[in-house]
Design a protein around this motif. Sequence first.
Motif, PDB file in Angstrom:
ATOM      1  N   GLY A 118       0.802  -1.211   0.000  1.00  0.00           N
ATOM      2  CA  GLY A 118       0.000   0.000   0.000  1.00  0.00           C
ATOM      3  C   GLY A 118       0.834   1.259   0.000  1.00  0.00           C
ATOM      4  N   VAL A 119       0.117   2.383  -0.062  1.00  0.00           N
ATOM      5  CA  VAL A 119       0.708   3.714  -0.150  1.00  0.00           C
ATOM      6  C   VAL A 119       0.025   4.601   0.883  1.00  0.00           C
ATOM      7  N   THR A 130      -6.563  13.410  -4.895  1.00  0.00           N
ATOM      8  CA  THR A 130      -6.824  12.118  -4.268  1.00  0.00           C
ATOM      9  C   THR A 130      -7.429  11.120  -5.236  1.00  0.00           C
ATOM     10  N   SER A 131      -8.293  11.577  -6.129  1.00  0.00           N
ATOM     11  CA  SER A 131      -8.889  10.649  -7.091  1.00  0.00           C
ATOM     12  C   SER A 131      -7.818  10.037  -7.982  1.00  0.00           C
ATOM     13  N   ARG A 132      -6.793  10.806  -8.308  1.00  0.00           N
ATOM     14  CA  ARG A 132      -5.717  10.286  -9.152  1.00  0.00           C
ATOM     15  C   ARG A 132      -4.814   9.322  -8.382  1.00  0.00           C
ATOM     16  N   ILE A 133      -4.550   9.623  -7.121  1.00  0.00           N
ATOM     17  CA  ILE A 133      -3.746   8.705  -6.313  1.00  0.00           C
ATOM     18  C   ILE A 133      -4.518   7.410  -6.067  1.00  0.00           C
ATOM     19  N   ARG A 134      -5.820   7.530  -5.804  1.00  0.00           N
ATOM     20  CA  ARG A 134      -6.645   6.338  -5.583  1.00  0.00           C
ATOM     21  C   ARG A 134      -6.686   5.473  -6.847  1.00  0.00           C
ATOM     22  N   ALA A 135      -6.854   6.117  -8.005  1.00  0.00           N
ATOM     23  CA  ALA A 135      -6.886   5.367  -9.264  1.00  0.00           C
ATOM     24  C   ALA A 135      -5.543   4.697  -9.530  1.00  0.00           C
ATOM     25  N   LEU A 136      -4.459   5.386  -9.184  1.00  0.00           N
ATOM     26  CA  LEU A 136      -3.126   4.809  -9.338  1.00  0.00           C
ATOM     27  C   LEU A 136      -2.984   3.559  -8.470  1.00  0.00           C
ATOM     28  N   CYS A 137      -3.413   3.649  -7.223  1.00  0.00           N
ATOM     29  CA  CYS A 137      -3.340   2.486  -6.334  1.00  0.00           C
ATOM     30  C   CYS A 137      -4.193   1.334  -6.866  1.00  0.00           C
ATOM     31  N   ASP A 138      -5.354   1.660  -7.429  1.00  0.00           N
ATOM     32  CA  ASP A 138      -6.205   0.620  -8.008  1.00  0.00           C
ATOM     33  C   ASP A 138      -5.499  -0.071  -9.173  1.00  0.00           C
ATOM     34  N   ARG A 139      -4.819   0.712 -10.011  1.00  0.00           N
ATOM     35  CA  ARG A 139      -4.105   0.110 -11.148  1.00  0.00           C
ATOM     36  C   ARG A 139      -2.982  -0.809 -10.675  1.00  0.00           C
ATOM     37  N   LEU A 140      -2.352  -0.425  -9.563  1.00  0.00           N
ATOM     38  CA  LEU A 140      -1.253  -1.228  -9.026  1.00  0.00           C
ATOM     39  C   LEU A 140      -1.751  -2.388  -8.171  1.00  0.00           C
TER      40      LEU A 140
END
Length: 249
Positions: A118-119, A130-140
């Motif tokens: 996690g991050v 936050t939406s971009r960081i959340r989407a990034l975490c989802d992709r990873l």
Amino acid sequence: MAVDTDAEPAPPDAEGAWVSLFSGGKDSSFALYRGLERGLDVERLLTVHPDGDSYMYHVPATRLAALAAESVGIDHVDVHPENLGGDAGHDAGARGDAEVEPLERALRDLDEAIGLAGVTAGAVESEYQTSRIRALCDRLGVALYAPVWRRDPWTVAEEMIDAGFDTRVVQVAAAGLDASWLGRPLDRAALADLRDLNERYGVHPLGEGGEFETLVVDGPHMDRRVDIEWEREWEGTRGRLRITDARLD
């Protein structure tokens, strides 16, 4: 989305290595501190260094993040992207998406090296970020822990002070924030003044609107204090600290 006035979210149940998105400012430092306090295995601190203005990242004094990371005692990763989001032009959405790309590449490299669970992020209220960081975490396929997200900012500010954070203002750009704020600690006296400025001018208590930026020079997660020497630079209605020297005490 409603603001929860006091409840801090529990960390996701994700075992393994965590990476803390870390600028050295108060929000990312507090997210790191809360994660460590709750038992997250944070193995890397990661700092993106924008070359100029950024829609996604904290800009002032990020070069001191490595010194703060040394005090924390966790390995530090620097990301120095070239032309950060520059090809996206003036489209804010495209610019934000482009600025995430070097962060994603760095996290994918770390995932291969240590296996990410996690991050942590110091997101406060910005859905754009936050939406971009959340989407990034989802992709990873990893978890996101953002312990101050959508919480009452006055409560969070008090918690930072109660925890023993020594946070200094390094940049200001808002009505009511004059040159005397540069270098000032965010203590209870400052918080009282911010309440007045919030009522008069709408200044956010955590500077979420870009009213001020910060550097954490000491805290419970740090073994040694970051001593800084500085000069004030003032340009009419805004200013910043120019750090002339920094060392661990």
